[in-house]
Design an enzyme around this catalytic site. Sequence first.
Site, PDB file in Angstrom:
ATOM      1  N   SER A 197      98.238  17.541 119.967  1.00  0.00           N
ATOM      2  CA  SER A 197      98.310  16.180 120.487  1.00  0.00           C
ATOM      3  C   SER A 197      97.096  15.863 121.352  1.00  0.00           C
ATOM      4  CB  SER A 197      99.587  16.011 121.310  1.00  0.00           C
ATOM      5  OG  SER A 197      99.694  14.708 121.825  1.00  0.00           O
ATOM      6  N   SER A 198      96.747  14.576 121.409  1.00  0.00           N
ATOM      7  CA  SER A 198      95.530  14.147 122.106  1.00  0.00           C
ATOM      8  C   SER A 198      95.655  14.121 123.624  1.00  0.00           C
ATOM      9  CB  SER A 198      95.118  12.755 121.624  1.00  0.00           C
ATOM     10  OG  SER A 198      96.120  11.791 121.915  1.00  0.00           O
ATOM     11  N   HIS A 199      96.790  13.677 124.140  1.00  0.00           N
ATOM     12  CA  HIS A 199      96.853  13.407 125.580  1.00  0.00           C
ATOM     13  C   HIS A 199      97.046  14.658 126.436  1.00  0.00           C
ATOM     14  CE1 HIS A 199     101.307  13.547 126.419  1.00  0.00           C
ATOM     15  NE2 HIS A 199     101.329  13.473 125.108  1.00  0.00           N
ATOM     16  N   CYS A 325     117.890  14.609 132.769  1.00  0.00           N
ATOM     17  CA  CYS A 325     119.021  13.726 133.097  1.00  0.00           C
ATOM     18  C   CYS A 325     119.377  12.902 131.875  1.00  0.00           C
ATOM     19  CB  CYS A 325     118.663  12.803 134.248  1.00  0.00           C
ATOM     20  SG  CYS A 325     118.882  13.553 135.869  1.00  0.00           S
TER      21      CYS A 325
END
Length: 381
Positions: A197-199, A325
């Site tokens: 993935s890029s981020h 959650c």
Amino acid sequence: MVYLDYAASTPVSSEALHVFEQLCNDCYGNANSLHDAGGRANEVLTYCRQSLATLLDGEPDGIYFTSGGTESNILAIQSIMNGLPAHKRHVITTKMEHPSVHYAFHSLAHHGVKITIIEPNQAGIITPDILEKALLPETGLVSIQHANSETGIIQPLATLAPLLKKRQILFHTDAVQTFGKIHVSIKDLGVDALSISSHKVYAPKGAGAVYMGRSVPWKPVYTGAVQESGFRPGTVNVPCIGAFIAASEQAISQVDMQHQQDGDLRRYFLQQIKERQLSIRTLDDDAVRQILPHIIGCFFEGFEGQYVMLACNRQGIYLSTGSACASGYHHPSPAVKALHLSDRDALQFIRISFGRMTSKEDIDQLLHTFVDLQKEKKGED
């Protein structure tokens, strides 16, 4: 602001941002168009494919660009299963995987595929013995993450791969957390497919990639798609992919330096929690397991992880917790519970993750907040 959640997402580097802006301004044609503007976009894609293949030690025709890690995992797993013969309808994954992997497997179960979810040993490791016990004659695919995003524990994929090769079982790994942080080679790991993935590597959100080996008989999830050789539909995001590759090239070129910086910060943090007598237990490297240097999983005795996270947030310090959650019900993360911990201990888990801009001063601010929390717990002024 003290940002210590790089394992969740990274800021965009100036180099990646420059490439993104340049491509947005100068290369906005559709890569599938037959005119020259489309041709220029396609040339950029061709370069990106070649560069990423080199970084992964693979072949350019094995690279398929996506919108990110989640889509990469889902499309990789489902495309592989689409291409397997009817007698290979059993798949294996682990309890610690990213939710996108579990989503993909859950979807397969609705189509009659048998799913086996295996658990690691006490150290959080999937050993050859654990994997072998789960294999069946009809097993067609195994998906095991390269390293866990919460605990940082690295799985010994290269020791598992021969077991699967021998039985002609395909091997996929989610390498989103390791690519750009440690050496990631298709050949060395022995996997058939890989997701990134890029981020996570200082590029904009919105890009990712799947690597598929030439021997993988995958079939498209979306019939009729023409983009990315039919791997996924939709106009290819050339500017984001270009920024992704620029950031990846930079991350790989600096991987040893960053590894050293992360290791120094890690050792400093571990030393300081002892000197300051903080009631914090950490997951750490030992003879049994290896952990990514930029991720520190902690258990702060007497505090739930979410309480610590929110207390730090009030001080402008950003870290994360391994718990989730859902519908108001607070429960421990499956990845942390897989370490054979009680619910009480698992709920105390917090994750600190370093990046390029992390300094010792950032660590000191975090430690100061931890000290204040511990004093508050003991009723000290």
